[in-house]
Design an enzyme around this catalytic site. Structure first.
Site, short mmCIF file in Angstrom:
data_model
loop_
_atom_site.label_atom_id
_atom_site.label_comp_id
_atom_site.label_asym_id
_atom_site.label_seq_id
_atom_site.Cartn_x
_atom_site.Cartn_y
_atom_site.Cartn_z
N CYS A 97 -20.86 -11.43 -43.37
CA CYS A 97 -19.60 -11.83 -43.16
C CYS A 97 -18.70 -11.55 -42.48
O CYS A 97 -17.69 -12.21 -41.89
CB CYS A 97 -19.26 -12.52 -44.55
SG CYS A 97 -18.94 -11.49 -45.70
N SER A 154 -16.40 -0.73 -43.25
CA SER A 154 -16.64 -2.25 -43.71
C SER A 154 -15.08 -2.28 -44.34
O SER A 154 -14.28 -1.27 -43.75
CB SER A 154 -17.11 -1.75 -45.48
OG SER A 154 -18.55 -1.38 -45.25
N GLN A 163 -27.59 -5.01 -47.48
CA GLN A 163 -28.05 -5.75 -46.19
C GLN A 163 -28.00 -5.05 -45.17
O GLN A 163 -29.34 -6.24 -44.29
CB GLN A 163 -26.49 -5.89 -46.03
CG GLN A 163 -25.34 -7.60 -47.38
CD GLN A 163 -24.12 -7.69 -46.70
OE1 GLN A 163 -23.53 -6.77 -46.29
NE2 GLN A 163 -23.31 -8.91 -46.07
N THR A 188 -22.79 -19.41 -56.34
CA THR A 188 -23.28 -18.27 -57.62
C THR A 188 -23.88 -17.77 -56.55
O THR A 188 -25.10 -17.45 -57.20
CB THR A 188 -24.00 -19.43 -58.73
OG1 THR A 188 -25.50 -20.48 -57.22
CG2 THR A 188 -23.59 -20.52 -59.22
N GLU A 225 -23.89 -14.08 -54.34
CA GLU A 225 -23.27 -12.63 -54.82
C GLU A 225 -21.67 -12.44 -54.35
O GLU A 225 -21.16 -11.61 -55.36
CB GLU A 225 -24.10 -11.93 -53.41
CG GLU A 225 -24.36 -9.61 -53.31
CD GLU A 225 -24.60 -9.19 -52.42
OE1 GLU A 225 -24.06 -8.75 -51.72
OE2 GLU A 225 -24.80 -10.10 -51.64
N1 LIG Z 1 -21.93 -11.34 -50.17
C1 LIG Z 1 -20.67 -10.60 -49.97
O1 LIG Z 1 -20.17 -9.94 -50.91
C2 LIG Z 1 -19.26 -11.50 -49.26
C3 LIG Z 1 -18.27 -10.98 -49.48
C4 LIG Z 1 -17.29 -11.54 -48.59
C5 LIG Z 1 -17.47 -13.17 -48.76
N2 LIG Z 1 -18.89 -13.27 -48.53
C6 LIG Z 1 -18.94 -14.67 -48.31
O2 LIG Z 1 -19.36 -14.78 -48.87
C7 LIG Z 1 -19.99 -16.63 -49.14
C8 LIG Z 1 -20.99 -16.75 -49.72
O3 LIG Z 1 -22.03 -15.34 -49.34
P1 LIG Z 1 -23.26 -14.90 -50.47
O4 LIG Z 1 -23.20 -13.67 -50.32
O5 LIG Z 1 -22.55 -15.07 -51.95
O6 LIG Z 1 -24.26 -15.27 -50.27
P2 LIG Z 1 -25.45 -16.70 -51.73
O7 LIG Z 1 -25.62 -15.38 -52.71
O8 LIG Z 1 -26.24 -16.75 -50.59
O9 LIG Z 1 -25.45 -17.25 -52.33
C9 LIG Z 1 -24.73 -18.49 -51.49
C10 LIG Z 1 -24.68 -19.62 -52.69
O10 LIG Z 1 -23.76 -20.81 -51.28
C11 LIG Z 1 -24.55 -22.35 -52.00
N3 LIG Z 1 -25.18 -22.82 -51.45
C12 LIG Z 1 -25.81 -22.70 -50.06
N4 LIG Z 1 -25.43 -23.87 -49.47
C13 LIG Z 1 -24.63 -24.51 -49.35
C14 LIG Z 1 -24.46 -26.13 -49.47
N5 LIG Z 1 -25.20 -26.81 -48.50
N6 LIG Z 1 -23.69 -26.83 -50.26
C15 LIG Z 1 -22.85 -26.09 -51.87
N7 LIG Z 1 -23.24 -24.44 -51.63
C16 LIG Z 1 -24.38 -24.57 -51.51
C17 LIG Z 1 -25.47 -21.41 -52.88
O11 LIG Z 1 -25.97 -22.76 -53.50
P3 LIG Z 1 -27.86 -23.40 -53.83
O12 LIG Z 1 -27.53 -22.11 -55.55
O13 LIG Z 1 -26.64 -24.51 -54.81
O14 LIG Z 1 -28.12 -22.66 -53.60
C18 LIG Z 1 -25.46 -20.03 -53.22
O15 LIG Z 1 -24.01 -20.51 -54.66
C19 LIG Z 1 -20.45 -16.54 -47.75
O16 LIG Z 1 -19.95 -17.60 -46.37
C20 LIG Z 1 -20.20 -15.44 -47.40
O17 LIG Z 1 -19.63 -14.82 -45.67
C21 LIG Z 1 -19.81 -12.86 -48.98
#
Ligand SMILES: NC(=O)c1ccc[n+]([C@@H]2O[C@H](COP(=O)([O-])OP(=O)(O)OC[C@H]3O[C@@H](n4cnc5c(N)ncnc54)[C@H](OP(=O)(O)O)[C@@H]3O)[C@@H](O)[C@H]2O)c1
Length: 416
Positions: free
Chosen positions: A49, A106, A117, A187, A189
């Site tokens: 991100c 970071s 990652q 749901t 990370e």
């Molecule tokens: N990981 C980190 O440390 C971190 C830190 C800061 C910000 N972020 C940001 O937070 C966001 C999520 O990242 P993540 O790492 O948590 O990703 P992730 O682990 O891949 O989880 C993605 C989430 O998005 C949902 N999703 C996917 N497509 C969707 C849709 N079309 N409509 C509704 N829900 C949908 C998924 O739910 P389903 O079960 O429905 O697929 C899942 O809950 C990203 O934008 C990322 O840039 C992440």
């Protein structure tokens, strides 16, 4: 000889709404395009991100080909790269990668997610058959050094995650948060980081995801009450605080839905941790809405982490020492094919001469043949080992002239 390069667009140069324009929507086709059009021999794509980065090795760096390939994948004009794009090579790549693996680059200094990652990114590059000897060695060593620096400086201890900062900001902005209805959308990370922090501080919350099974599984492991996705999308007015962390490629939380919800209540706080954003920024203009996006949350994290400057300084110091070690290891990769080829060539000649001599002697006694074989090996190794080891050392010390001279002397032709 191979150059190692790193081209990147990160949160350091570009705010999140700009950064998201540079992302690769489909990693597999990004690998394919870079393979066919960029002139890179090896490639690792790292996309989180906070950053979109490529690491590559090449014999013939052509920055314009890299930009063109990237621009066409992201659907951008090349001019968009002017203020956002950075490209570095060799030592600067080693330094940048070590800053990544130690967590120094970071948003939340020392955070652990980047290591996972990076490992995932290398795994995908291997599956795509795009990372080879150079990048695999570089990343393998950099991850090991990063882990060691984290452990020895304690830079990874007591970090504030983006998730816990989001919860802290909600606490600071909302009176009596415990009495409010909190909803977590997502749901993955990032949602897990928020959920863990809510749990730790004793807040009850609802959690939703597109499938109820996923919400239920999440609730069982990290807490929260699972709730149907369709239900909440139509009734945001039931909630006072929304944490949104999804990778939905469109606005899940739209202006119209929040406008409608706010006709039935006086205030709501929305914290969007997503990049690309999943809450329409126009929502912030609705009366009674307090909104924070990932940029703002991360900025608060950064301010909170300033006190960690001692650990940062120690980590910087170790990195500056380790760069030289890493560089020497990478340079050694340059010479190994030459050394291998020379050893192989000499051994072929030795075997040929040995067979000729044995034929002339008419010698077939296995124990005598072995003695003569060992003798020829010992003579060859005695002569060749020292120059080859010196060649390896020269390579570690970046003595390109000696490497060139040795290649010429031994008639070595670069296969690339
Ligand atoms: N990981 C980190 O440390 C971190 C830190 C800061 C910000 N972020 C940001 O937070 C966001 C999520 O990242 P993540 O790492 O948590 O990703 P992730 O682990 O891949 O989880 C993605 C989430 O998005 C949902 N999703 C996917 N497509 C969707 C849709 N079309 N409509 C509704 N829900 C949908 C998924 O739910 P389903 O079960 O429905 O697929 C899942 O809950 C990203 O934008 C990322 O840039 C992440």
């Amino acid at each position: 000889m191979s150059d190692i390069i790193n081209a990147r667009v990160t949160f350091r140069n570009s705010p999140i709404h700009i950064l998201e324009k540079f992302t690769f929507k489909d990693i597999d086709s990004a690998y394919e395009s870079f393979r066919n059009h960029s002139g890179l021999k090896e490639l690792v794509i790292l996309q989180t991100c906070n950053r979109v980065e490529i690491f590559g090795s090449t014999n013939n760096l052509d920055v314009s080909k890299i930009k063109k390939t990237w621009a066409s994948l992201a659907g951008l004009e090349e001019v968009a790269f002017d203020n956002n794009f950075e490209i570095v090579d060799d030592t600067a790549v080693c330094e940048h990668l070590l800053r990544l693996t130690t967590g120094l680059d970071s948003m939340v200094v020392g955070e652990e997610q980047i290591l996972g990652q990076i490992r995932d990114a290398v795994g995908i590059a291997k599956e795509m058959k795009m990372s080879g000897e150079y990048l695999n060695t570089l990343f393998d060593k950099a991850v090991k050094i990063g882990t060691r620096v984290r452990n020895s400086t304690g830079i990874n201890k007591g970090t504030i995650s983006v998730g816990s900062m989001a919860v802290k900001l909600a606490e600071e902005n909302i009176d009596d948060l415990k009495s409010k209805k909190i909803l977590l959308i997502g749901t993955g990370e990032a949602a897990t980081l928020v959920a863990k922090s809510l749990q730790k501080r004793g807040y009850s919350f609802y959690v939703t995801s597109r499938t109820m099974e996923r919400s239920q599984a999440f609730a069982e492991t990290v807490g929260g009450k699972p709730i149907n996705f369709e239900e909440i999308i139509r009734a945001f007015s039931n909630y006072d605080v929304l944490f949104v962390a999804t990778v939905a490629p469109y606005f899940l939380v739209t202006f119209d839905r929040i406008k409608e919800a706010m006709e039935r209540k006086s205030g709501m706080m929305i914290l969007d941790l997503s990049n690309p954003r999943t809450v329409d920024e126009k929502v912030a203009t609705i009366r009674g809405i307090k909104m924070m996006n990932l940029d703002q949350i991360a900025e608060m994290v950064d301010k909170n982490m300033r006190y960690r400057s001692n650990q940062k300084n120690n980590a910087e110091k170790i990195i500056s020492e380790e760069i030289q070690v890493l560089e020497a290891q990478m340079r050694r990769l340059e010479v190994e094919p030459v050394v291998k080829e020379i050893f192989k060539d000499i051994d072929t000649r030795r075997t040929k001469e040995l067979e000729k001599a044995l034929r002339m002697l008419g010698e077939t006694d296995a124990s005598k043949v072995k003695i003569i074989d060992d003798l020829t090996k010992a003579v060859v190794e005695g002569i060749i080992s020292t120059p080859m080891n010196n060649l390896r050392k020269a390579s570690e010390q970046a003595d390109a002239d000696l490497l060139k001279a040795a290649s010429k002397l031994f008639d070595y032709k670069n296969k690339d």
